[in-house]
Design a protein around this motif. Structure first.
Motif, short mmCIF file in Angstrom:
data_model
loop_
_atom_site.label_atom_id
_atom_site.label_comp_id
_atom_site.label_asym_id
_atom_site.label_seq_id
_atom_site.Cartn_x
_atom_site.Cartn_y
_atom_site.Cartn_z
N SER A 83 0.87 -1.12 0.07
CA SER A 83 0.01 0.04 -0.05
C SER A 83 0.79 1.26 -0.12
N HIS A 84 0.28 2.20 -0.59
CA HIS A 84 0.82 3.49 -0.55
C HIS A 84 -0.27 4.62 -0.19
N PRO A 85 0.21 5.61 0.46
CA PRO A 85 -0.84 6.66 0.81
C PRO A 85 -1.34 7.34 -0.32
N VAL A 86 -0.81 7.45 -1.57
CA VAL A 86 -1.67 8.18 -2.70
C VAL A 86 -2.17 7.01 -3.53
N ILE A 87 -1.28 6.19 -3.91
CA ILE A 87 -1.69 4.99 -4.95
C ILE A 87 -2.85 4.16 -4.37
N GLY A 88 -2.79 3.74 -3.07
CA GLY A 88 -3.65 2.68 -2.55
C GLY A 88 -2.97 1.49 -2.42
N PRO A 89 -3.85 0.56 -2.60
CA PRO A 89 -3.40 -0.80 -2.24
C PRO A 89 -3.06 -1.36 -3.93
N LEU A 90 -2.05 -2.14 -3.88
CA LEU A 90 -1.56 -3.01 -4.99
C LEU A 90 -1.24 -4.51 -4.72
N GLN A 91 -1.06 -5.37 -5.56
CA GLN A 91 -0.80 -6.67 -5.54
C GLN A 91 0.51 -6.72 -6.25
N LEU A 92 1.78 -6.89 -5.74
CA LEU A 92 3.04 -6.85 -6.57
C LEU A 92 3.64 -7.93 -6.22
N PHE A 93 4.32 -8.73 -7.16
CA PHE A 93 5.43 -9.80 -6.91
C PHE A 93 7.00 -8.88 -6.45
N ILE A 94 7.19 -9.24 -5.47
CA ILE A 94 8.55 -8.68 -5.02
C ILE A 94 9.56 -9.46 -4.75
N SER A 95 10.66 -9.54 -5.32
CA SER A 95 11.83 -10.27 -5.15
C SER A 95 12.92 -9.66 -4.73
N GLY A 96 13.72 -10.13 -3.97
CA GLY A 96 15.08 -9.55 -3.50
C GLY A 96 15.98 -9.69 -4.51
N PHE A 97 17.19 -8.91 -4.40
CA PHE A 97 18.12 -9.16 -5.40
C PHE A 97 19.69 -8.77 -4.84
N ARG A 98 19.67 -8.08 -3.80
CA ARG A 98 20.91 -7.76 -3.43
C ARG A 98 20.73 -7.33 -1.76
N GLN A 99 21.61 -7.92 -0.93
CA GLN A 99 21.77 -7.43 0.40
C GLN A 99 23.03 -6.78 0.64
N ASP A 100 22.87 -5.49 0.92
CA ASP A 100 23.99 -4.54 1.29
C ASP A 100 24.55 -4.55 2.70
N GLN A 101 25.18 -3.89 3.40
CA GLN A 101 25.58 -3.79 4.61
C GLN A 101 24.49 -3.10 5.36
N THR A 102 23.72 -2.21 4.77
CA THR A 102 22.70 -1.52 5.78
C THR A 102 21.25 -1.71 5.23
N CYS A 103 21.23 -2.50 3.95
CA CYS A 103 19.71 -2.56 3.59
C CYS A 103 19.65 -3.84 2.82
N MET A 104 18.29 -3.94 2.16
CA MET A 104 18.17 -5.13 1.28
C MET A 104 17.39 -4.57 0.05
N LEU A 105 17.57 -4.88 -1.22
CA LEU A 105 17.07 -4.16 -2.21
C LEU A 105 16.36 -5.45 -2.78
N TYR A 106 15.08 -5.09 -3.39
CA TYR A 106 14.07 -5.66 -3.86
C TYR A 106 13.74 -4.98 -5.35
N GLU A 107 12.97 -5.98 -5.98
CA GLU A 107 12.53 -5.57 -7.40
C GLU A 107 11.13 -6.21 -7.80
N THR A 108 10.46 -5.30 -8.44
CA THR A 108 9.18 -5.64 -9.11
C THR A 108 9.30 -5.36 -10.52
N SER A 109 8.98 -6.46 -11.57
CA SER A 109 9.19 -6.31 -12.90
C SER A 109 8.00 -6.14 -13.77
N PHE A 110 7.83 -5.41 -14.58
CA PHE A 110 6.94 -5.32 -15.32
C PHE A 110 7.22 -5.49 -16.97
#
Length: 111
Positions: A83-110
């Motif tokens: 969910s996003h305060p402006v866009i509202g709810p979405l159904q997204l396939f989210i996949s992690g692709f890299r873990q850095d020292q301070t965060c995890m990075l994710y991707e959604t492809s279209f």
């Protein structure tokens, strides 16, 4: 404002770069920040004729949203209610692709 995921383009998401999207998981909510939009310039547009329930949709260039999330918990690759305060709810396939020292990075492809 909602975004139709069938017709969404990179321009649909550009105003929301650097904003927070909330992912609902069985363990609670996880905040992800829309970090970047990557356009696959050299990809071919595959389905140049997409018809669903009698409605024909225009072809689109493939793109991906990249999100920055907390170092943990790491979200497994799957479809999430986001969910996003402006866009509202979405159904997204989210996949992690890299873990850095301070965060995890994710991707959604279209595509």
């Amino acid at each position: 404002m909602t975004i139709d995921l069938i017709t969404a383009t990179k321009e649909s998401f550009e105003p929301y770069i650097s904003s927070v999207f909330t992912v609902e998981t069985d363990q609670g909510s996880v905040s992800l920040v829309l970090d970047n939009i990557i356009v696959f310039e050299k990809s071919s547009i595959r389905d140049n004729h997409l018809e669903i329930d009698g409605i024909t949709y225009p072809p689109r260039q493939a793109f991906a949203l990249t999100f920055e999330g907390p170092h943990g918990p790491v979200l497994p690759s799957q479809v999430y209610r986001v969910s996003h305060p402006v866009i509202g709810p979405l159904q997204l396939f989210i996949s992690g692709f890299r873990q850095d020292q301070t965060c995890m990075l994710y991707e959604t492809s279209f595509n």
